[in-house]
Design a protein around this motif. Structure first.
Motif, PDB file in Angstrom:
ATOM      1  N   TYR A 109      17.714 -31.027  -1.399  1.00  0.00           N
ATOM      2  CA  TYR A 109      17.190 -30.033  -0.800  1.00  0.00           C
ATOM      3  C   TYR A 109      17.798 -28.758   0.112  1.00  0.00           C
ATOM      4  CZ  TYR A 109      13.064 -32.576  -2.587  1.00  0.00           C
ATOM      5  OH  TYR A 109      12.007 -33.176  -3.310  1.00  0.00           O
ATOM      6  N   ILE A 110      17.526 -27.722   0.095  1.00  0.00           N
ATOM      7  CA  ILE A 110      18.089 -26.793   1.246  1.00  0.00           C
ATOM      8  C   ILE A 110      17.290 -26.315   1.765  1.00  0.00           C
ATOM      9  CG2 ILE A 110      19.402 -24.654   1.118  1.00  0.00           C
ATOM     10  CD1 ILE A 110      21.051 -25.048  -1.130  1.00  0.00           C
ATOM     11  N   GLY A 111      17.054 -26.281   3.285  1.00  0.00           N
ATOM     12  CA  GLY A 111      16.036 -25.743   3.974  1.00  0.00           C
ATOM     13  C   GLY A 111      16.630 -24.905   5.301  1.00  0.00           C
ATOM     14  N   ASN A 112      15.729 -24.572   5.899  1.00  0.00           N
ATOM     15  CA  ASN A 112      15.935 -24.035   7.141  1.00  0.00           C
ATOM     16  C   ASN A 112      15.766 -25.280   8.632  1.00  0.00           C
ATOM     17  OD1 ASN A 112      13.288 -24.080   7.802  1.00  0.00           O
ATOM     18  ND2 ASN A 112      12.892 -21.970   7.274  1.00  0.00           N
ATOM     19  N   VAL A 113      16.037 -24.586   9.639  1.00  0.00           N
ATOM     20  CA  VAL A 113      16.174 -25.681  10.828  1.00  0.00           C
ATOM     21  C   VAL A 113      14.387 -25.982  10.997  1.00  0.00           C
ATOM     22  CG1 VAL A 113      15.532 -23.860  12.779  1.00  0.00           C
ATOM     23  CG2 VAL A 113      17.059 -26.094  13.258  1.00  0.00           C
ATOM     24  N   ALA A 114      13.532 -25.093  10.826  1.00  0.00           N
ATOM     25  CA  ALA A 114      12.132 -25.556  10.983  1.00  0.00           C
ATOM     26  C   ALA A 114      11.806 -27.047  10.157  1.00  0.00           C
ATOM     27  CB  ALA A 114      11.392 -24.598  10.875  1.00  0.00           C
ATOM     28  N   ALA A 115      12.087 -26.737   8.859  1.00  0.00           N
ATOM     29  CA  ALA A 115      11.934 -27.875   7.813  1.00  0.00           C
ATOM     30  C   ALA A 115      12.692 -29.115   8.230  1.00  0.00           C
ATOM     31  CB  ALA A 115      12.410 -27.392   6.589  1.00  0.00           C
ATOM     32  N   ALA A 116      13.826 -28.805   8.793  1.00  0.00           N
ATOM     33  CA  ALA A 116      14.640 -30.065   9.265  1.00  0.00           C
ATOM     34  C   ALA A 116      14.052 -30.726  10.369  1.00  0.00           C
ATOM     35  CB  ALA A 116      15.901 -29.646   9.611  1.00  0.00           C
ATOM     36  N   GLN A 117      13.344 -29.909  11.179  1.00  0.00           N
ATOM     37  CA  GLN A 117      12.894 -30.695  12.603  1.00  0.00           C
ATOM     38  C   GLN A 117      11.482 -31.156  12.356  1.00  0.00           C
ATOM     39  OE1 GLN A 117      13.650 -27.514  15.421  1.00  0.00           O
ATOM     40  NE2 GLN A 117      15.730 -28.266  15.598  1.00  0.00           N
ATOM     41  N   ASN A 118      10.765 -30.951  11.031  1.00  0.00           N
ATOM     42  CA  ASN A 118       9.627 -31.459  10.916  1.00  0.00           C
ATOM     43  C   ASN A 118       9.570 -32.900   9.969  1.00  0.00           C
ATOM     44  OD1 ASN A 118       7.108 -32.185   9.535  1.00  0.00           O
ATOM     45  ND2 ASN A 118       6.780 -30.194   8.506  1.00  0.00           N
ATOM     46  N   LYS A 119      10.013 -33.989  10.923  1.00  0.00           N
ATOM     47  CA  LYS A 119      10.281 -35.302  10.230  1.00  0.00           C
ATOM     48  C   LYS A 119       8.832 -35.791   9.570  1.00  0.00           C
ATOM     49  CE  LYS A 119      11.457 -36.714  14.481  1.00  0.00           C
ATOM     50  NZ  LYS A 119      11.946 -37.572  15.778  1.00  0.00           N
ATOM     51  N   VAL A 120       7.782 -35.437   9.918  1.00  0.00           N
ATOM     52  CA  VAL A 120       6.670 -36.012   9.221  1.00  0.00           C
ATOM     53  C   VAL A 120       6.740 -35.489   7.761  1.00  0.00           C
ATOM     54  CG1 VAL A 120       3.928 -35.754   8.957  1.00  0.00           C
ATOM     55  CG2 VAL A 120       5.083 -36.380  11.213  1.00  0.00           C
ATOM     56  N   GLY A 121       7.145 -34.101   7.615  1.00  0.00           N
ATOM     57  CA  GLY A 121       7.357 -33.484   6.301  1.00  0.00           C
ATOM     58  C   GLY A 121       8.407 -34.068   5.637  1.00  0.00           C
ATOM     59  N   LEU A 122       9.483 -34.279   6.081  1.00  0.00           N
ATOM     60  CA  LEU A 122      10.385 -34.987   5.546  1.00  0.00           C
ATOM     61  C   LEU A 122      10.427 -36.269   4.915  1.00  0.00           C
ATOM     62  CD1 LEU A 122      13.562 -34.009   7.743  1.00  0.00           C
ATOM     63  CD2 LEU A 122      12.719 -32.861   5.774  1.00  0.00           C
ATOM     64  N   LEU A 123       9.451 -37.160   5.649  1.00  0.00           N
ATOM     65  CA  LEU A 123       9.235 -38.405   5.514  1.00  0.00           C
ATOM     66  C   LEU A 123       8.259 -38.134   3.877  1.00  0.00           C
ATOM     67  CD1 LEU A 123       8.687 -40.305   8.842  1.00  0.00           C
ATOM     68  CD2 LEU A 123      10.374 -40.800   6.945  1.00  0.00           C
ATOM     69  N   LYS A 124       7.226 -37.405   4.193  1.00  0.00           N
ATOM     70  CA  LYS A 124       6.304 -37.137   3.083  1.00  0.00           C
ATOM     71  C   LYS A 124       6.986 -37.087   1.695  1.00  0.00           C
ATOM     72  CE  LYS A 124       1.986 -35.701   5.322  1.00  0.00           C
ATOM     73  NZ  LYS A 124       1.166 -34.521   5.610  1.00  0.00           N
ATOM     74  N   LEU A 125       8.291 -36.255   1.880  1.00  0.00           N
ATOM     75  CA  LEU A 125       9.031 -35.709   0.502  1.00  0.00           C
ATOM     76  C   LEU A 125       9.778 -36.966   0.360  1.00  0.00           C
ATOM     77  CD1 LEU A 125      10.320 -32.156   1.346  1.00  0.00           C
ATOM     78  CD2 LEU A 125       8.985 -32.891  -0.771  1.00  0.00           C
ATOM     79  N   GLY A 126      10.081 -37.769   1.038  1.00  0.00           N
ATOM     80  CA  GLY A 126      10.902 -38.928   0.836  1.00  0.00           C
ATOM     81  C   GLY A 126      12.349 -38.968   1.187  1.00  0.00           C
ATOM     82  N   ILE A 127      12.707 -37.835   1.899  1.00  0.00           N
ATOM     83  CA  ILE A 127      14.004 -37.335   2.440  1.00  0.00           C
ATOM     84  C   ILE A 127      14.472 -38.603   2.986  1.00  0.00           C
ATOM     85  CG2 ILE A 127      15.360 -35.953   3.839  1.00  0.00           C
ATOM     86  CD1 ILE A 127      14.493 -34.416   1.250  1.00  0.00           C
ATOM     87  N   THR A 128      15.798 -39.087   2.937  1.00  0.00           N
ATOM     88  CA  THR A 128      16.564 -40.351   3.368  1.00  0.00           C
ATOM     89  C   THR A 128      17.577 -39.699   4.167  1.00  0.00           C
ATOM     90  OG1 THR A 128      17.902 -40.510   1.473  1.00  0.00           O
ATOM     91  CG2 THR A 128      15.870 -41.529   1.689  1.00  0.00           C
TER      92      THR A 128
END
Length: 189
Positions: free
Chosen positions: A39-58
């Motif tokens: 995934y490529i994203g911006n800083v807001a996406a990167a700082q949304n840890k809950v959203g990252l966990l939901k997506l399964g980002i490791t």
């Protein structure tokens, strides 16, 4: 050695690459999957840890580490994510190419890990992060720069700066030379 008759060598320029990027009709969003599990994203996406966990980002690769507006380090992400920070400037003078191999290696390790998904981000998710993903696709997936750009602009609005495009052109040339030498060595054996 000049090209054979009837064959024309294709030499890409930064201007050619910018024209290709201009064909992208997508609108810039917070985050997009540009390759399976990348995934490529911006800083807001990167700082949304809950959203990252939901997506399964490791794994998180921050191409704007320590820059204003981009907080992030391993302690920020805790044990939920593996973090790598690259202190890159989005400028016409920054030598991002010294980070091409380490960033590509990090992405490769992330994808090889169990259920690995990686977010590569910078401030906007437009230049630094996309450049590092392009380098990964060229180094590990053996895509030419032109092919890698075609793949990415189908998934996300990206626009590496002129300097980064020139560095990617250099990488493209190096990889083509390396492949040519490898093929010549195979023929000798």
């Amino acid at each position: 050695m000049p090209p054979e008759k009837g064959k024309r060598k294709e030499y890409l320029t930064v201007k050619d690459l910018q024209k290709l990027l201009d064909t992208c009709k997508l609108h810039l969003s917070e985050m997009d999957e540009v390759w399976p599990n990348i995934y490529i994203g911006n800083v807001a996406a990167a700082q949304n840890k809950v959203g990252l966990l939901k997506l399964g980002i490791t794994h998180v690769l921050n191409a704007a580490h320590s820059k204003r507006g981009s907080k992030g380090n391993q302690s920020f992400y805790g044990n939920d994510f593996v973090y790598c920070g690259i202190p890159a400037d989005d400028s016409t003078h920054f030598d991002l190419d010294v980070y091409f191999q380490p960033a590509a290696d990090f992405i490769h390790r992330a994808l090889k890990s169990t259920n690995g998904k990686v977010l590569v981000h910078c401030i906007m998710g437009l230049s630094r992060s996309s450049t590092l993903v392009l380098a990964y696709l060229m180094i590990y997936r053996q895509l030419t720069l032109k092919r890698a750009l075609h793949k990415l602009i189908q998934k996300r609005a990206i626009y590496p700066n002129r300097n980064f495009l020139a560095l990617l052109l250099d990488l493209d040339l190096q990889l083509k030379r390396k492949e040519k030498r490898k093929c010549q060595n195979c023929q000798i054996l």
